[in-house]
Design an enzyme around this catalytic site. Sequence first.
Site, PDB file in Angstrom:
ATOM      1  N   ASN A 156       0.796  -1.229   0.000  1.00 13.33           N
ATOM      2  CA  ASN A 156       0.000   0.000   0.000  1.00 13.33           C
ATOM      3  C   ASN A 156       0.829   1.279   0.000  1.00 13.33           C
ATOM      4  OD1 ASN A 156       0.576  -1.000   2.658  1.00 13.33           O
ATOM      5  ND2 ASN A 156      -0.770   0.558   3.499  1.00 13.33           N
ATOM      6  N   GLY A 232       2.386  -5.405   7.779  1.00 13.86           N
ATOM      7  CA  GLY A 232       1.424  -6.248   7.071  1.00 13.86           C
ATOM      8  C   GLY A 232       0.265  -6.621   7.964  1.00 13.86           C
ATOM      9  N   GLY A 233      -0.325  -7.781   7.691  1.00 14.56           N
ATOM     10  CA  GLY A 233      -1.505  -8.220   8.408  1.00 14.56           C
ATOM     11  C   GLY A 233      -1.190  -8.964   9.699  1.00 14.56           C
ATOM     12  N   GLY A 237       1.825 -11.587  10.680  1.00 10.44           N
ATOM     13  CA  GLY A 237       2.717 -11.171  11.751  1.00 10.44           C
ATOM     14  C   GLY A 237       2.844 -12.226  12.833  1.00 10.44           C
ATOM     15  N   GLU A 252       4.198  -3.602  12.476  1.00  7.19           N
ATOM     16  CA  GLU A 252       3.020  -2.752  12.372  1.00  7.19           C
ATOM     17  C   GLU A 252       1.979  -3.569  11.619  1.00  7.19           C
ATOM     18  OE1 GLU A 252       0.141  -1.053  11.013  1.00  7.19           O
ATOM     19  OE2 GLU A 252       1.510  -0.119   9.564  1.00  7.19           O
ATOM     20  N   CYS A 286      -3.379   1.415   6.720  1.00  6.99           N
ATOM     21  CA  CYS A 286      -3.482   0.921   8.095  1.00  6.99           C
ATOM     22  C   CYS A 286      -4.077   1.957   9.042  1.00  6.99           C
ATOM     23  CB  CYS A 286      -2.117   0.473   8.602  1.00  6.99           C
ATOM     24  SG  CYS A 286      -0.848   1.755   8.521  1.00  6.99           S
TER      25      CYS A 286
END
Length: 477
Positions: A156, A232-233, A237, A252, A286
């Site tokens: 993103n 990422g997600g 993670g 993050e 995010c």
Amino acid sequence: MTTQVSGRKMYLAGKWVSRDRTIPVYDPQDHSIIDTVPAATKEDMLQAIEAAKIGAKAAANMPVHERMAIIQKAADYIEERKELFARTISREGSKTIREAYKEVKRCIETLRISSEEARRIQGETISFDQMPGSENRVGYYYRFPIGIIGAITPFNDPLNLVAHKVGPAIASGNAIIVKPATVTPLSSLLLAEAFARAGLPSNVLSVVTGYGNEIGDVLVTHPAVRMISFTGGLEAGEEIIRKAGMKKIGMELGSNSPVIVLEDADLREAVESAVSGAFWAAGQNCLGVQRIYVQESVMDEFQQAFVERTRSYRVGDKQSELTDMGPLITEKEAIRVEHLVNEAIEKGAVLLTGGERNGAFYSPTVLINVPDDCTIAKEEIFGPVVLLYSVPDLDTAIQEANDVNYGLQAGIFTNNIEKAFRAIKQMDVGGIMVNDSSDYRIDSMPFGGVKGSGLGREGIKFAIQEMTEPKVVCFKL
């Protein structure tokens, strides 16, 4: 727009290399192939790690003024080629050209701040004589680089989020290996080119393109890699944490960001800010506004204005300066968002506007009356969808805003300083924006969240703290 596919090379230990097996990079707007990148193998990643061992020693021994000069030159290189970088971001990703230019500007700022922070990696003296029997001891501590950092970056923000890992790593004297998102690798390769042209020593930086399931585990699990910095997600993670072993982790992991609008707020400002925060980069952000809690006395007025402003949002060609929002990163992602919205509607949510998909495009969408058991109410949407809730008071808004397993950033609109500070104290987030949406960040501030939103903090100074360790020095006189 047509692009001649020449085949980009990846940056492996200071050299540009190609591979027979390649990965196509598509423009999500029309699914045309922009270019190809090498599909790296396990052996390629191992080569990058071995080279980084040499690079880490070179980086640690590089004088601070040299680190600063190299980072500044890389920023200069990007600034001189803003259009190339912006067009690349917009072509390979979801951002409109206006959004892409802003990302390039932020990347340049990220690197310039990284250069400045390199001179401020400091320690302090220690009063050893605070302990009886240590009157004849003096000393201090200083911070030293940890060695090799593995960076795994998302689609993103394909340039600036890479810079947020590379800039601090080089500023603090580390080597770094970047594994960019498979769908948006071109911007990170341009960043590597900027550092190569700036004179960064070989082996300090590698950008290894490939499929995560083929090369990701090698980077994450290798004992020579002393830190993993991942954006990422949450699910990915958690998997990395299980595999990484004994090393530092910075993560993050996204959010389900809330915004509170109280009856004393400037509603026009709240609407404009929240709409921008919700639909920037097609909601694939995010920090994006996902849930808005509006005090019931102004709910009707806010809802009407918010829906009206959402309907005026211009969706279309990313390359047009007139476009507000482009497509999602893939049609698969748009279908995922469509399913989440449809699930909510089937369970009783009311669609106020949007809810339409055309390929990878999904229209800006506003829902009310969303039941708590909907996936979209608790998880990160990562798409252009906003949920509106009417609440009687601030305490209820805070309670409901906190009732998710995320806590990255939040926003509150109010002109009552006491209520603002109550939200600041009670909201479970890493940052709270007063009279702004959750989608506000400058690149020098500490950035990260609580709960499922991650571990540690980014923001150059704070990333450098994560990428270094203190070493104590004590002299017995």
